[in-house]
Motif scaffolding. Structure first.
Motif, short mmCIF file in Angstrom:
data_model
loop_
_atom_site.label_atom_id
_atom_site.label_comp_id
_atom_site.label_asym_id
_atom_site.label_seq_id
_atom_site.Cartn_x
_atom_site.Cartn_y
_atom_site.Cartn_z
N TYR A 1 0.85 -1.19 0.00
CA TYR A 1 0.00 0.00 0.00
C TYR A 1 0.89 1.24 0.00
N THR A 2 0.47 2.26 -0.77
CA THR A 2 1.21 3.52 -0.82
C THR A 2 0.23 4.66 -1.02
N ASP A 3 0.54 5.81 -0.43
CA ASP A 3 -0.34 6.96 -0.61
C ASP A 3 -0.25 7.52 -2.03
N LEU A 4 0.68 7.00 -2.84
CA LEU A 4 0.73 7.42 -4.24
C LEU A 4 -0.44 6.84 -5.04
N ARG A 5 -1.00 5.72 -4.56
CA ARG A 5 -2.16 5.11 -5.23
C ARG A 5 -3.20 4.83 -4.16
#
Length: 864
Positions: free
Chosen positions: A195-199
């Motif tokens: 999980y990443t805040d970029l997606r």
């Protein structure tokens, strides 16, 4: 709750574990038990009713019963193990292909991010970002339109501020993800899957990031992120390679056994932890209360790229459905002679099957020997003949059951091999289409490089500008090693810059050379940046005279007019790359070879040195005419070998060859060989040469019948002592005159008797025999002499009336003198040549046959 996936949870392979799921094998086991009981009854009957007469064969009967018990166990065990092995091989192949395809795809991503991060226009924008990022956004979308595997591309500065992105559904302003700091500190790409805040709209994302540098000072100025459309890609792999019945589930796992992609997420969801089986043992593994057969593979890497850490491909199939849906009727459409010849190689492709066949031959020989032993006997021996009739009848029932079981096992082996070969050929064209898809992307994107457009837009480019172009091409070629040469040419087709050798194989310079007129016409006709042109596969001086594809794209003027000012050509390194794809598909399988072909059967790539690129592979025209994406397999002969031939026609990948206007069908052909062609006819013999015994007179003569090559022969049974397997013969260098070895037999008085063994086929005027595992040696006696005769196969011990026996015309001429009579069996529809034992022994012992009688010298017409 985490499942216990340690090895102690696995169950060892045992018949009773798998038999409940194999109804056909269970029925076979019950039939074998019934026949075993019948053998015991026959033996007991012989001991009670004719103990004196049967004393000489009781040991043989006991051995037969013991052998039958052993055979019963071996047959059931072989059927179970072969079925399990076929399932494990099938799911294992698919599990390996899942991870291999993923890793090959992601290898291309590592090159993409390295190249795009150095794009001069994008670097200039990141170095001096403006409020209007439309130009950069359009350039990123132009890239995404060609490399459609990405669902998001974004540029960020060193503080994590998003400068531009192409996905309007998830607008971002800033990211604090640790991957940014890791990327800024690395001089290579960074691979992230979580999980990443970029997606923010995804539970996890697969991102390839690389730092960007100032085009002037070289200072680190930001980060490029390529977001791979992981879910879509995995769905495509699963849809293409999962079994049609969907009895199994294909998975991609991380290093802890956690599912990160599932072909059927309702069945096995992502995030679940499943048991793994990396050692390929046929063990049952428990998941959610259901037992599975499982195969797990890790990647061996591709061109130095290992793939994401710990990732594994896995296929799981529930044991309760693993052995269903595999029915096949391969043998029904196979020529009986080919089927028998292929079956003769059972030892090489299915050792258990070979052992069963040999055991069947043993029982057949025991029954045949018992019939020979009582031939011509009268009186109390009739009781024994009744027992032998029971033995023969039970033996025939046993043989029928064995034959049916062998047929089923043989069919299982062949059907599994054919499915496996089809899947392998499917994988090969999939690997090819996926690889060449990237080539079509590359040429179009590199044609957009501003420096190339600006330089070719000049009527007479400066040398310094051309040097800069070659530097750019060399940098690209260093990242994308699947090309031997990248070159650009002007609007007249003259090559201005190139990588690789500055000369062609004939010594002429590459710079200044012109591309062919047809290619130039095709490239200058391209009107959009989405179009490309591929030269037909064939030899080119730009690839040292070897065959390859060259991918071309038009280079348009930088002024935005769309005028074509030249083109770029990228020379695919077809020879090693195609060979690597074929070998990856074969995955080390023995006795296999593979080819890429065009629709005319011309070879584009080959693993067989005797069939080079450019030659034509002679295969069935129907295979060359298969529809796109269609697979087919058949049994054939190839270079004197029995082989499975499987073919699949390419069907494209994503938009490549499906909607981009390019059409170039390639066929993957896979041969799996099973041994040299043998023209045996045992299958036809067993079914078509049964001898009818109705209406035979009580004083009829008994003959031992047998096969030599493709003919049925007979010999008076009173001269035949027994038959033994050819494997008992000891070879000797003192050959000649048909002698092939020495046979030693233990007699009743415990003395060992040695005798010469002769090749009866050769004595009858044919070529020397080529013994097979089923060959037999008949021990024949005449007077005081005993010798062995090699024959192909035993048949029966029937009776014939004198009226059925006629002399052969011209019997005294040549070596046909050994077959001086013909027996008319089955109302004259079957003719059997009778061997004259007296003549045969006279020839072998004294060196010449006796003089023929006057009666034999008179020729006459033989009745049909």
């Amino acid at each position: 709750m985490r499942l216990d996936t340690t090895p102690h949870a696995a169950q060892p392979l045992a018949n009773d574990v798998f038999l409940p799921y194999m109804r056909d094998v269970s029925l076979c086991e019950q039939s074998l038990k019934d026949l075993n009981l019948m053998w015991r009854i026959i033996e007991s009957s012989a001991k009670m009713n004719c103990p004196h007469e049967a004393r000489s064969i009781l040991p043989t009967m006991a051995a037969t019963r013991s052998g039958f018990t052993k055979l019963e166990h071996e047959l059931v065990e072989s059927l179970v193990q072969e079925k399990v092995r076929n399932v494990m091989t099938g799911v294992g192949t698919k599990a390996q292909y899942v991870i291999d395809i993923v890793v090959r795809n992601l290898f291309e991503r590592t090159a993409d991010v390295g190249f795009l991060a150095t794009d001069r226009e994008l670097c200039s924008f990141v170095a001096q970002p403006s409020d209007d990022g439309n130009a950069a956004r359009l350039r990123l979308r132009e890239y995404r339109d060609k490399y459609t595997v990405y669902d998001e591309i974004m540029l960020l500065d060193t503080e994590g501020n998003v400068l531009v992105q192409i996905d309007p559904a998830t607008p971002l302003e800033h990211s604090s993800d640790p991957l940014l700091a890791e990327t800024l500190a690395s001089d290579s790409y960074v691979e992230t899957f979580r999980y990443t805040d970029l997606r923010p709209g995804k539970e996890r994302a697969l991102i390839y990031s690389r730092r960007m540098h100032h085009p002037g000072s070289g200072a680190v100025i930001g980060v490029l992120c390529l977001c791979f459309n992981f879910e879509q890609e995995m769905q495509g792999i699963f849809e293409s390679h999962r079994d049609d019945e969907k009895r199994s589930n294909m998975l991609l796992l991380d290093g802890t056994g956690r599912v990160i992609a599932s072909a059927d997420p309702i069945w096995i969801p992502t995030g679940a932890v499943v048991p793994v089986n990396r050692d390929a043992g046929p063990s049952l593994m428990l998941y959610c209360g259901r037992e599975y057969l499982v195969r797990t593979y890790a990647s061996e890497g591709y061109q130095g790229y290992p793939g994401p850490s710990g990732w594994q491909g896995q296929v799981m199939i529930p044991v309760d459905v693993a052995f269903r849906g595999n029915s096949s009727n391969v043998l029904a459409g196979l020529d009986p002679l080919m089927a028998e010849g292929l079956l003769s190689h059972a030892e090489s492709f299915c050792p258990p099957l070979h052992g069963i066949m040999q055991a069947v031959k043993t029982i057949q020989r025991i029954v045949w020997n018992g019939q020979v032993m009582t031939a011509g006997q009268t009186g109390d021996m009739q009781k024994l003949k009744t027992v032998l009739d029971q033995i023969s009848e039970t033996g025939n029932r046993s043989n029928e059951l064995f034959a049916r079981s062998i047929h089923d096992l043989y069919q299982t082996v062949l059907a599994s091999s054919m499915r496996g070969s089809e899947f392998t050929s499917h994988l090969m064209v999939d690997l090819l289409d996926r690889n060449l898809y990237e080539r079509s992307d590359d040429c179009r994107w590199w044609a957009l490089t501003p420096e190339l457009r600006a330089t070719l837009g000049q009527e007479h480019p400066e040398p310094e500008a051309l040097e800069r172009v070659e530097e750019i091409l060399a940098y690209i070629n260093g990242l994308y090693t699947v090309y031997t040469r990248l070159f650009v040419y002007d609007r007249h087709g003259r090559i201005l810059a190139t990588t690789g050798s500055p000369e062609t194989a004939d010594g002429s310079p590459v710079r200044g050379r012109h591309v062919d007129a047809d290619t130039l016409q095709q490239v200058t006709s391209l009107r959009t940046t989405q179009e490309y042109y591929v030269s037909p596969f064939g030899p080119t001086p730009l690839y040292e005279g070897r065959d390859t594809y060259i991918y071309h794209a038009a280079i348009q003027d930088l002024d935005g007019s769309g005028a074509v000012v030249g083109g770029i050509g990228i020379v695919f390194d077809a020879e090693p790359e195609f060979r690597a794809m074929l070998r990856a598909g074969l995955a080390g399988k023995a006795h296999c070879k593979a080819f890429y072909l065009n629709r005319q059967g011309r070879i584009l790539a080959s693993t067989d040195e005797r069939r080079p690129v450019g030659s034509v592979l002679e295969i069935d025209a129907d295979l060359l005419a298969l529809r796109n994406g269609q697979s087919r397999s058949l049994i054939t002969e190839d270079d004197g070998q029995y082989a499975i031939l499987a073919c699949t026609v390419s069907s494209g990948y994503r938009e490549f060859k499906t909607s981009d206007g390019y059409q170039e069908d390639v066929i993957a052909a896979v041969y799996q060989s099973f041994g040299e062609v043998r023209h045996g006819k045992a299958l036809a013999r067993n079914t078509a040469l049964a001898i009818e015994q109705d209406g035979v007179a009580p004083d009829a003569r008994e003959f031992a019948t047998f096969f030599c090559q493709d003919s049925l022969y007979a010999m008076p049974a009173e001269h035949v002592l027994e038959a033994v397997p050819f494997s008992d013969v000891r070879p000797t260098p003192l050959g000649g005159g048909g002698r092939i070895g020495i046979l030693g037999l233990q007699r009743a008085d415990m003395r060992q008797r040695f005798m010469w063994v002769f090749d009866l086929v050769q004595l009858l005027g044919g070529q020397p025999s080529r013994p097979t595992p089923g060959s037999q040696v008949m021990v024949v006696r005449h007077g005081d002499h005993t010798l062995g005769l090699l024959v192909d196969e035993l048949h029966a011990v029937p009776q014939f009336d004198d009226s059925q026996i006629i002399r052969t015309p011209l019997a005294a001429q040549g070596q046909s003198m050994f077959a001086s009579e013909v027996i008319k069996a089955n109302r004259g529809e079957l003719l059997i040549q009778a061997v004259n034992v007296e003549r045969l022994f006279a020839w072998l012992i004294d060196g010449k046959p006796p003089e023929p009688s006057r009666e034999e010298e008179t020729p006459f017409a033989m009745a049909a």
